[in-house]
Design a protein around this motif. Structure first.
Motif, PDB file in Angstrom:
ATOM      1  N   ILE A  11      44.932  47.017  37.016  1.00  0.00           N
ATOM      2  CA  ILE A  11      45.180  47.193  38.452  1.00  0.00           C
ATOM      3  C   ILE A  11      46.115  46.089  38.930  1.00  0.00           C
ATOM      4  O   ILE A  11      45.943  44.919  38.582  1.00  0.00           O
ATOM      5  N   THR A  12      47.134  46.481  39.681  1.00  0.00           N
ATOM      6  CA  THR A  12      48.127  45.544  40.190  1.00  0.00           C
ATOM      7  C   THR A  12      47.980  45.420  41.700  1.00  0.00           C
ATOM      8  O   THR A  12      47.983  46.418  42.411  1.00  0.00           O
ATOM      9  N   ALA A  13      47.841  44.213  42.167  1.00  0.00           N
ATOM     10  CA  ALA A  13      47.763  43.935  43.598  1.00  0.00           C
ATOM     11  C   ALA A  13      49.020  43.187  44.006  1.00  0.00           C
ATOM     12  O   ALA A  13      49.449  42.257  43.332  1.00  0.00           O
ATOM     13  N   ALA A  14      49.617  43.608  45.099  1.00  0.00           N
ATOM     14  CA  ALA A  14      50.849  42.988  45.581  1.00  0.00           C
ATOM     15  C   ALA A  14      50.811  42.965  47.104  1.00  0.00           C
ATOM     16  O   ALA A  14      49.770  43.220  47.715  1.00  0.00           O
ATOM     17  N   ALA A  15      51.947  42.664  47.704  1.00  0.00           N
ATOM     18  CA  ALA A  15      52.001  42.600  49.161  1.00  0.00           C
ATOM     19  C   ALA A  15      53.384  42.909  49.645  1.00  0.00           C
ATOM     20  O   ALA A  15      54.381  42.663  48.956  1.00  0.00           O
ATOM     21  N   GLY A  16      53.462  43.469  50.840  1.00  0.00           N
ATOM     22  CA  GLY A  16      54.732  43.673  51.511  1.00  0.00           C
ATOM     23  C   GLY A  16      54.845  42.716  52.677  1.00  0.00           C
ATOM     24  O   GLY A  16      53.968  41.880  52.910  1.00  0.00           O
ATOM     25  N   LEU A  17      55.930  42.844  53.431  1.00  0.00           N
ATOM     26  CA  LEU A  17      56.152  41.946  54.552  1.00  0.00           C
ATOM     27  C   LEU A  17      56.604  42.767  55.751  1.00  0.00           C
ATOM     28  O   LEU A  17      57.547  43.546  55.654  1.00  0.00           O
ATOM     29  N   SER A  18      55.910  42.613  56.865  1.00  0.00           N
ATOM     30  CA  SER A  18      56.254  43.337  58.083  1.00  0.00           C
ATOM     31  C   SER A  18      56.239  42.365  59.251  1.00  0.00           C
ATOM     32  O   SER A  18      55.185  41.821  59.608  1.00  0.00           O
ATOM     33  N   ASP A  19      57.416  42.114  59.819  1.00  0.00           N
ATOM     34  CA  ASP A  19      57.543  41.191  60.953  1.00  0.00           C
ATOM     35  C   ASP A  19      56.926  39.836  60.640  1.00  0.00           C
ATOM     36  O   ASP A  19      56.227  39.228  61.457  1.00  0.00           O
TER      37      ASP A  19
END
Length: 494
Positions: free
Chosen positions: A141-149
């Motif tokens: 399982i891969t956990a990541a993140a995005g960026l919003s404002d």
């Protein structure tokens, strides 16, 4: 589940994929190989817990037998045990992906209830019992993140779950009948297990992870109106054994942006064996000087010198300033307004391992006239004083939120000699030389106010620093530390 997600969130704060123009990063975090090994240990502890509480949707179906069509249901399927050990687990960092945790050849034991029915009317037969299931699984399982404002969003871009070597053993009732056809049920259970496990994990982890991200301490209130913006500004840098994250690290007053004149700083990790390194740049400290100046936090009005108990009057100051006593032969109350001529600018001294803070202070003196209902203030003189404060850096735990560590400035030396000038005077000459001692005593409270300013760090609850060390370089303060984690405490963000 919550503990696992919290561990994931603590690990992947750095795995942000930023878009748009790159902004300056004044605060950085490096996760070193020793820290990655520690995260691996946290994952192992949490997966062990999950593999003994995992549940699966009910399974039902039909098969044909000599007595006719048999309809069966297997319900309340839940994991009871696993043989997960350290050798099964791998944690990998990869550029552009995130953090991947994987286990292979883990044997899981599950328990469930079974029931069946066949025939109709007088020939209807039904029975029930229990079933023991065992399966060997692989999970990645891969956990990541995005960026919003400027704020992180939680993502689970990939989940691979595979079960094989499934075996079902039925007990009670007509278990002999089920056992004859257990291979067919094994196949259906394996398909159900493989198809439902990832969707269940992904949905739950994403929801809990996003909630945890929304509660991360990335915008910290320092004092009235002053905030520290630690939002992420650019993608992380991944290697095989480290992750580097980049934070804005900017103090603001009521969110107002500052004009920063930045120069390149060195952020490389020292050659020591710590899990984490946190880098506080000189520019970040200087942005704090600007924000505190704008907020008026370093301005004060003095009516009494607390260190001596002396009230500020024309008589008490007239001892040092004869022209003041001549102008006001009858004693009158006075006030002194202390303000900053310009924001404090920090310099880091690697040789002495200290921080030097020159403060350019204006002392404006006013005589009070209390003879009427409205007190009037008459300006008499303004002095400019340059105070040189020298501080060391230490740690202190916040007593209200003991998971949060603060940076403390400890005064070690103060000099004022030869740094007093008269800016304005309505009483003639002022002997600044004789004011050295009383002024140094009188404005020591201003220096002590800097001691009380603590720099909170973005440490989530459940995590504590262990044996932290501080090194001061020309452009940056480096805080190296190991950490300890309370797995239950991690879930406080969810």
């Amino acid at each position: 589940m919550k503990e696992l997600v919290a561990a994931l969130v603590s690990c992947i704060l750095c795995t942000i994929h930023a878009n748009g123009n790159e902004e300056p990063s004044l605060f950085r975090i490096h996760l070193e190989k020793k820290g990655i090994d520690f995260i691996r240990t946290v994952f192992l502890q949490q997966l062990r817990s999950q593999f003994t509480s995992f549940d699966v949707p009910d399974l039902s179906g039909d098969f044909s037998e000599l007595i006719g069509t048999v309809h069966y249901t297997i319900s309340n399927i839940h994991a009871t045990d696993s043989d997960l050990v350290d050798e099964h687990l791998k944690v990998n960092l990869a550029p552009g992906e995130g953090i991947t945790a994987s286990v292979s050849e883990v044997h899981i034991s599950l328990s469930a209830d079974w029931s069946y029915k066949t025939g109709e009317g007088l020939f209807k037969i039904a029975d029930s019992g229990s079933v023991h299931l065992s399966a060997t699984i692989d999970l990645s399982i891969t956990a990541a993140a995005g960026l919003s404002d400027g704020m992180p969003t939680f993502l689970v871009p990939r989940c691979d779950f595979h079960s094989y070597s499934v075996d079902a053993k039925f007990q009670g009732g007509a278990s002999w009948l089920y056992n004859l056809f257990s291979h067919a049920i094994d196949s259906k259970f394996k398909h159900l297990f493989n198809s439902k496990a990832c969707s269940k994990l992904t949905s739950g982890i994403t929801e809990l992870g996003q909630t945890a991200f929304e509660n991360l301490p990335l915008n910290l209130s320092i004092s009235d109106g002053v905030f520290l913006d630690l939002s992420l500004v650019k993608p992380p840098v991944f290697t095989n054994d480290s992750v580097k994250s980049f934070h804005r690290g900017l103090f603001t007053f009521h969110g107002a942006a500052q004009q920063q004149l930045l120069k390149k700083s060195t952020f490389s990790s020292p050659q020591t064996n710590k899990m984490f390194y946190l880098f506080v740049s000189k520019e970040m400290l200087n942005s704090g000087g600007v924000a505190f100046d704008e907020s008026g936090a370093l301005q004060t009005t003095v009516r009494e010198i607390k260190e001596t108990g002396m009230r500020v009057t024309t008589d008490s100051l007239g001892v040092f300033i004869p022209n003041l006593a001549k102008r006001y032969p009858q004693s009158k109350d006075m006030i002194i307004r202390i303000s900053m001529e310009k924001p404090a600018q920090f310099s880091l001294v690697e040789k002495d391992q200290t921080i030097n803070v020159p403060l350019y202070v204006d002392l404006a003196a006013f005589v009070l006239d209390n003879s009427t209902s409205d007190t009037t203030e008459t300006p008499v003189f303004t002095l400019q004083i340059i105070i040189q404060g020298q501080y060391s850096v230490g740690f202190d735990y916040d007593t209200d939120t003991d998971h949060r560590l603060t940076l403390k400035l400890n005064k070690t030396d103060t000099t004022v000699g030869g740094k007093i000038a008269v800016k304005k005077s309505k009483i003639g000459s002022i002997p600044v030389d004789v004011l050295n001692v009383p002024l140094q005593v009188g404005i020591s409270s201003l220096l002590r106010s800097l001691e009380k300013k603590k720099l909170p760090l973005p440490i989530t609850c459940g995590v504590k620093f262990v044996e932290p060390e501080v090194r001061i370089y020309e452009d940056v303060i480096v805080l190296g530390t190991d950490v300890s984690v309370d797995p239950e405490g991690l879930a406080c963000n969810i």
